[in-house]
Design a protein around this motif. Structure first.
Motif, PDB file in Angstrom:
ATOM      1  N   LYS A 123       8.636  -1.122   5.461  1.00  0.00           N
ATOM      2  CA  LYS A 123       9.507  -2.247   5.087  1.00  0.00           C
ATOM      3  C   LYS A 123       9.489  -2.475   3.581  1.00  0.00           C
ATOM      4  O   LYS A 123      10.527  -2.795   2.991  1.00  0.00           O
ATOM      5  N   PHE A 124       8.320  -2.325   2.973  1.00  0.00           N
ATOM      6  CA  PHE A 124       8.202  -2.510   1.517  1.00  0.00           C
ATOM      7  C   PHE A 124       9.051  -1.485   0.767  1.00  0.00           C
ATOM      8  O   PHE A 124       9.547  -1.772  -0.318  1.00  0.00           O
ATOM      9  N   LYS A 125       9.196  -0.303   1.352  1.00  0.00           N
ATOM     10  CA  LYS A 125       9.969   0.760   0.698  1.00  0.00           C
ATOM     11  C   LYS A 125      11.410   0.325   0.443  1.00  0.00           C
ATOM     12  O   LYS A 125      12.042   0.810  -0.496  1.00  0.00           O
ATOM     13  N   GLY A 126      11.921  -0.571   1.250  1.00  0.00           N
ATOM     14  CA  GLY A 126      13.281  -1.072   1.068  1.00  0.00           C
ATOM     15  C   GLY A 126      13.394  -2.116  -0.032  1.00  0.00           C
ATOM     16  O   GLY A 126      14.500  -2.507  -0.403  1.00  0.00           O
ATOM     17  N   VAL A 127      12.249  -2.554  -0.563  1.00  0.00           N
ATOM     18  CA  VAL A 127      12.234  -3.628  -1.563  1.00  0.00           C
ATOM     19  C   VAL A 127      11.654  -3.158  -2.896  1.00  0.00           C
ATOM     20  O   VAL A 127      12.178  -3.486  -3.956  1.00  0.00           O
ATOM     21  N   LEU A 128      10.574  -2.404  -2.828  1.00  0.00           N
ATOM     22  CA  LEU A 128       9.859  -1.988  -4.035  1.00  0.00           C
ATOM     23  C   LEU A 128      10.226  -0.563  -4.432  1.00  0.00           C
ATOM     24  O   LEU A 128      10.592   0.248  -3.582  1.00  0.00           O
ATOM     25  N   THR A 129      10.061  -0.285  -5.703  1.00  0.00           N
ATOM     26  CA  THR A 129      10.248   1.089  -6.184  1.00  0.00           C
ATOM     27  C   THR A 129       9.024   1.911  -5.784  1.00  0.00           C
ATOM     28  O   THR A 129       7.961   1.336  -5.473  1.00  0.00           O
ATOM     29  N   PRO A 130       9.127   3.231  -5.798  1.00  0.00           N
ATOM     30  CA  PRO A 130       7.946   4.050  -5.484  1.00  0.00           C
ATOM     31  C   PRO A 130       6.758   3.729  -6.397  1.00  0.00           C
ATOM     32  O   PRO A 130       5.605   3.685  -5.934  1.00  0.00           O
ATOM     33  N   GLN A 131       7.013   3.488  -7.674  1.00  0.00           N
ATOM     34  CA  GLN A 131       5.926   3.157  -8.595  1.00  0.00           C
ATOM     35  C   GLN A 131       5.288   1.815  -8.217  1.00  0.00           C
ATOM     36  O   GLN A 131       4.060   1.681  -8.228  1.00  0.00           O
TER      37      GLN A 131
END
Length: 160
Positions: A123-131
């Motif tokens: 879910k975080f992947k949809g909000v945060l950048t990979p870095q």
């Protein structure tokens, strides 16, 4: 992952200890545990916002998810601690089977926490950048260290 779990346990212990200290130092003991946790959540949100460089839009999307993940893990840890307390406070002799079941429960709790983190990572992947995703764990560790430092300073001041 084990390090993160250990960090969370240490952080919760620090929070609890600090909360009791802060509540004792408060003139009318008005700062209750729930209020202290709310303040710590705000402090952690601010800390993570700065450490990860979150935009206002990211903050609005990320923190409800992050808090939900933490609530699930806190509830799981609480259930595990209740079982441990039951065994530790038992007046009767504790059997090997009961110890074994308690140990299994601790391991299951850790496994649930890891599974929850994996689910929320998606879910975080949809909000945060990979870095930002990569830096999240590091920021959480820095936050834990910062809380521990503040706790030590408070204890030192109280001792002086």
């Amino acid at each position: 992952m084990i390090h993160r779990i250990i960090s969370i346990v240490i952080l919760l212990a620090a929070f609890t200890s600090s909360a009791l200290t802060m509540a004792q130092e408060c003139p009318d003991n008005k700062m209750n545990r729930q209020e202290w946790f709310k303040q710590m959540r705000v402090y952690k949100h601010d800390f993570l916002t700065k450490e990860l460089g979150l935009t206002a839009e990211q903050q609005q999307k990320f923190f409800p998810l992050y808090d939900a993940m933490n609530e699930i893990n806190i509830k799981s840890q609480h259930e595990c601690r209740q079982l441990e307390r039951k065994i530790n406070r038992s007046k009767a002799s504790v059997s090997d089977l009961e110890y074994e079941k308690a140990t299994e429960a601790v391991l299951e709790t850790r496994a649930r926490e890891v599974q929850t983190e994996k689910e929320y990572y998606a879910k975080f992947k949809g909000v945060l950048t990979p870095q930002q995703l990569y830096r999240l764990t590091q920021a959480e560790r820095r936050f834990t260290r910062e809380v521990m430092k503040q706790h030590s300073r408070m204890k030192q001041r109280k001792a002086d």
